[in-house]
Design a protein around this motif. Structure first.
Motif, PDB file in Angstrom:
ATOM      1  N   PHE A  37       0.844  -1.193   0.000  1.00 35.64           N
ATOM      2  CA  PHE A  37       0.000   0.000   0.000  1.00 35.64           C
ATOM      3  C   PHE A  37       0.884   1.250   0.000  1.00 35.64           C
ATOM      4  CE2 PHE A  37      -2.877  -3.130   2.013  1.00 35.64           C
ATOM      5  CZ  PHE A  37      -3.999  -2.961   1.213  1.00 35.64           C
ATOM      6  N   THR A  96       0.726   5.301   0.377  1.00 33.38           N
ATOM      7  CA  THR A  96      -0.178   6.351   0.840  1.00 33.38           C
ATOM      8  C   THR A  96      -0.275   7.505  -0.163  1.00 33.38           C
ATOM      9  OG1 THR A  96       1.624   7.338   2.126  1.00 33.38           O
ATOM     10  CG2 THR A  96       0.126   5.832   3.284  1.00 33.38           C
ATOM     11  N   VAL A 107      -0.989  -1.057  -4.388  1.00 33.09           N
ATOM     12  CA  VAL A 107      -2.266  -0.351  -4.272  1.00 33.09           C
ATOM     13  C   VAL A 107      -2.017   1.133  -4.017  1.00 33.09           C
ATOM     14  CG1 VAL A 107      -4.451  -0.175  -3.021  1.00 33.09           C
ATOM     15  CG2 VAL A 107      -3.371  -2.423  -3.349  1.00 33.09           C
ATOM     16  N   GLY A 114      -4.275   5.048  -3.961  1.00 38.70           N
ATOM     17  CA  GLY A 114      -5.612   5.594  -3.805  1.00 38.70           C
ATOM     18  C   GLY A 114      -6.161   6.142  -5.100  1.00 38.70           C
ATOM     19  N   ALA A 123      -7.328   1.946  -6.078  1.00 39.54           N
ATOM     20  CA  ALA A 123      -8.461   1.647  -5.196  1.00 39.54           C
ATOM     21  C   ALA A 123      -9.530   2.734  -5.278  1.00 39.54           C
ATOM     22  CB  ALA A 123      -7.975   1.512  -3.763  1.00 39.54           C
ATOM     23  N   ASP A 170     -12.478   4.916  -3.147  1.00 37.24           N
ATOM     24  CA  ASP A 170     -12.704   5.403  -1.787  1.00 37.24           C
ATOM     25  C   ASP A 170     -13.608   4.433  -1.033  1.00 37.24           C
ATOM     26  OD1 ASP A 170     -12.613   7.109   0.395  1.00 37.24           O
ATOM     27  OD2 ASP A 170     -14.268   8.357  -0.326  1.00 37.24           O
ATOM     28  N   THR A 204     -12.370  -1.994   0.565  1.00 35.40           N
ATOM     29  CA  THR A 204     -11.764  -2.781   1.637  1.00 35.40           C
ATOM     30  C   THR A 204     -10.982  -3.958   1.064  1.00 35.40           C
ATOM     31  OG1 THR A 204     -13.540  -2.168   3.166  1.00 35.40           O
ATOM     32  CG2 THR A 204     -12.246  -4.120   3.722  1.00 35.40           C
ATOM     33  N   LYS A 227      -9.091  -0.695   4.969  1.00 31.78           N
ATOM     34  CA  LYS A 227     -10.050   0.126   4.220  1.00 31.78           C
ATOM     35  C   LYS A 227      -9.366   1.391   3.713  1.00 31.78           C
ATOM     36  CE  LYS A 227     -14.694   2.145   4.810  1.00 31.78           C
ATOM     37  NZ  LYS A 227     -15.798   2.356   5.786  1.00 31.78           N
ATOM     38  N   VAL A 228      -9.607   1.714   2.458  1.00 27.60           N
ATOM     39  CA  VAL A 228      -9.011   2.892   1.835  1.00 27.60           C
ATOM     40  C   VAL A 228      -9.882   4.121   2.099  1.00 27.60           C
ATOM     41  CG1 VAL A 228      -8.255   3.936  -0.330  1.00 27.60           C
ATOM     42  CG2 VAL A 228      -8.019   1.460   0.017  1.00 27.60           C
ATOM     43  N   HIS A 231      -9.882   7.890   1.002  1.00 26.96           N
ATOM     44  CA  HIS A 231      -9.249   8.872   0.124  1.00 26.96           C
ATOM     45  C   HIS A 231      -9.191  10.201   0.860  1.00 26.96           C
ATOM     46  CE1 HIS A 231      -9.237  11.288  -3.878  1.00 26.96           C
ATOM     47  NE2 HIS A 231      -8.021  11.034  -3.478  1.00 26.96           N
ATOM     48  N   SER A 253      -3.996   8.919   0.376  1.00 26.22           N
ATOM     49  CA  SER A 253      -4.997   8.068   1.023  1.00 26.22           C
ATOM     50  C   SER A 253      -4.491   7.617   2.384  1.00 26.22           C
ATOM     51  CB  SER A 253      -5.314   6.844   0.159  1.00 26.22           C
ATOM     52  OG  SER A 253      -5.941   7.233  -1.052  1.00 26.22           O
ATOM     53  N   TYR A 255      -4.985   4.592   5.261  1.00 22.80           N
ATOM     54  CA  TYR A 255      -5.436   3.200   5.326  1.00 22.80           C
ATOM     55  C   TYR A 255      -5.899   2.886   6.750  1.00 22.80           C
ATOM     56  CZ  TYR A 255      -3.339   2.942   0.739  1.00 22.80           C
ATOM     57  OH  TYR A 255      -3.037   3.175  -0.584  1.00 22.80           O
TER      58      TYR A 255
END
Length: 470
Positions: A51, A53, A75, A77, A89, A91, A94, A103-104, A106, A115, A117
Motif C-alpha cells: 500500500f 499512501t 495499491v 488511492g 483503489a 474510496d 476494503t 479500508k481505503v 481517500h 490516502s 489506510y
C-alpha cells in the motif's frame, strides 16, 4: 495480528509491516526491500499487498522492486496514474488480509491521490490508521507539493481541511495513528519526535485539528511559514510515478572498490563528483581536492538531495571503512543511483599514492573571538533562516544565507575576501566550506563548535527571539 513500524531516522520515515494469518501488507516501503521479504519468510507468511499512501517526494519508495520480488499487488488511492502496473483503489474499498481488513480512505490535500489506510481488526473494529503525510503527530502534510495549473496550494489546503474533518476526525479517539514521518522531515512544519500516537490526543493537541477552526483559518495556518521544498522532491515524486533502476543493480555498481589510480581515472573520465562522507573533522584535516563533504553522521540523504541538483550526477565516494554499502543505499533512497564506486583504503590510500590533499582551516572559538575583536572580518552564518532570526552574532560584517540555498547565493560573496563560517555546531559549515572551496573560494575559516560555542564565548549576539513567534 502483528503491526511493526520500521523507522528510518535519517529520513524520519516510517514504513509498516502488517501481518495476519500468514498474509502480509507493507505500507510505504523503503528502497531496500529484501528486509521485508526476509521478515515475511521468517514468519512463514506471504506479502500480498503493498500500500502506497501517495507519491512520495522525500524518498524513493521500494514498491516496484518489492512487487517484482513477491508478486504482491501495489495499491494506490483514487486518481493515481503510473507507468507500471498498480491497482487503483476506490474510496472506502476494503482489502482482506488474513483475519483483518484494510479500508481505503481517500484523503486528498497533501497530494491529490493521498490516502489513509484504516485497519479493521478481527472483529471489524477500527484499530489504527496509516495516515501517510495526511496526518502527522503534531502537524499535517504540506499542501504545496502537488500543484498543477488548475490546482493551487490553497486548493489543496482546502481539500486537506475537508479530508481531516470528514474522514479522520470522525473516527474513534482510541484509533492508533501511524504516520509516515516524524520530526526532521521536510514534509511538514512542526512534527513531533514521537512516531506513534492516538487520534484522541491529536484532536486535543494538533493545531490543524481544532474543532472550532474554519477552513479559511486552516488554509492560512497550514501554509504559513512553509519553506520552499528541496529541489529533489519533485524529482523523487516523478521516480515514484514512472519507475527506477532495480536497487540491487544500483548497489552492485556503487559498492565497487577502486584503488586511487582507478578512482582518479574514472572521476576524470565520467566528470564524477567526489562525495566525502566521513566526519567534518576528518574532512577538514585532509581531503581530495574539489571533493564535497556531506557526512553520514548528520542528516545525510536530505542534504544530498538539497545540494546536489542532478540525480544522474556520477558520484565517487570516500567513506569510513566498511560503510560504502550503507552510503550507496542511503543515496539511492533519495534517487541518486549513479554511484560509480568508492576509494578502497580511504583517504590513507590516497595519501600513500602520493596524490594531492587539501585541508580546511578550523579554529577554536577563542581564536575567533580575538580576530572578531581586533580585525574587520567577514562572517558567514549558514544556519536556517529561523535559527538566524532567533539569535545571531551582532555586526555589519555578519552575512547570512542558509546552506540549503548556497548554490543560488554564491554570487553574494567575494572570492577575494576571507570568510569565517559557522552553523549551529560545525556539520553544515564544513559542508558549506567544501562547496565554496570546490568553486574557487580559497580563503575560508571554519569556527569549530559553531554558534553554540560562539554564544558561550561572550561575543555580542542579538537578543533571543523564540522561533515559534517569528
Amino acid at each position: 495480528m502483528k503491526i511493526e513500524q520500521i523507522y528510518t531516522g535519517c529520513l524520519a520515515q516510517g514504513a509498516y509491516y502488517i501481518e495476519s494469518n500468514g498474509e502480509v501488507a507493507i505500507i510505504d516501503p523503503l528502497r531496500e526491500t529484501q528486509q521485508y521479504v526476509d521478515k515475511a519468510e521468517k514468519e512463514n507468511a506471504k506479502i500480498k499487498y503493498i500500500f502506497e499512501t501517495h507519491f512520495h517526494a522525500d524518498f524513493v519508495s521500494g514498491h516496484i522492486d518489492l512487487a517484482k520480488k513477491t508478486g504482491a499487488t501495489i495499491v494506490f488511492g483514487p486518481g493515481a496514474e503510473t507507468e507500471y502496473d498498480i491497482y487503483t483503489a476506490k474510496d472506502n474499498e476494503t482489502f482482506k488480509l488474513g483475519d483483518i481488513s484494510i479500508k481505503v480512505l481517500h484523503t486528498p490535500g497533501h497530494t491529490l491521490e493521498s490516502s489513509t489506510y484504516l485497519l479493521l481488526d478481527e472483529k471489524g473494529k477500527e484499530h489504527a490508521i496509516f495516515s501517510g503525510d495526511t496526518l502527522f503527530l503534531g502537524d499535517v502534510g504540506r499542501p504545496d507539493l502537488a500543484i498543477k495549473s488548475d490546482v493551487t496550494k490553497e486548493d489543496l489546503a482546502g481539500m486537506l481541511f475537508d479530508s481531516l474533518r470528514t474522514k479522520i476526525m470522525t473516527l474513534p479517539d482510541d484509533v492508533i495513528v501511524y504516520p509516515a514521518h516524524g520530526a526532521g522531515s521536510a514534509c511538514g512544519k512542526n512534527l513531533s519526535k514521537e512516531t506513534v500516537g492516538v487520534l484522541g490526543e491529536q484532536k486535543k493537541t494538533n493545531y490543524a485539528l481544532r474543532a472550532d477552526m474554519t477552513k479559511d483559518e486552516f488554509v492560512k495556518e497550514v501554509l504559513e511559514g512553509i519553506a520552499p521544498p528541496p529541489q529533489y522532491f519533485e524529482k523523487n515524486a516523478m521516480m515514484n510515478k514512472t519507475g527506477y533502476d532495480t536497487f540491487e543493480d544500483v548497489l552492485n555498481q556503487g559498492n565497487t572498490a577502486l584503488n586511487p589510480d582507478q578512482f582518479e581515472i574514472i572521476g576524470n573520465r565520467e566528470g564524477a563528483l567526489v562525495l566525502d562522507v566521513r566526519t567534518e573533522q576528518e574532512f577538514a584535516q585532509g581531503h581530495i581536492p574539489y571533493s564535497i563533504f556531506i557526512g553520514l553522521n548528520g542528516s545525510f540523504a536530505p542534504w544530498v538531495g538539497a545540494l546536489i541538483t542532478d540525480l544522474k550526477q556520477p558520484i565517487l565516494l570516500v567513506t569510513p571503512e566498511g560503510r560504502a554499502k550503507e552510503t550507496v543505499t542511503r543515496l539511492s533512497r533519495v534517487g541518486y543511483d549513479n554511484t560509480l564506486g568508492y576509494l578502497n583504503g580511504g583517504i590513507e590510500a590516497w595519501k600513500k599514492s602520493g596524490k594531492d590533499i587539501e585541508t580546511i582551516t578550523s579554529i577554536p572559538v577563542e581564536e575567533f573571538a580575538k580576530d572578531f575583536k581586533n580585525k574587520t572580518i567577514n562572517i558567514l552564518d549558514v544556519r536556517k533562516d529561523g535559527e538566524y532570526k532567533s539569535e545571531h552574532l551582532e555586526g555589519n560584517n555578519v552575512q547570512h544565507f542558509a546552506l540549503d540555498y548556497i548554490n543560488s547565493n554564491m554570487n553574494s560573496i567575494d572570492k577575494n575576501q576571507k570568510y569565517y563560517l559557522h552553523c549551529a555546531g560545525g556539520y553544515r559549515s564544513i559542508i558549506a566550506a567544501s562547496i565554496l572551496k570546490a568553486r574557487g573560494f580559497d580563503n575560508l575559516v571554519d569556527i569549530a563548535g559553531g554558534f553554540g560555542a560562539i554564544k558561550n564565548s561572550g561575543l555580542p549576539t542579538t537578543d533571543f527571539v523564540c522561533p515559534s513567534t517569528l
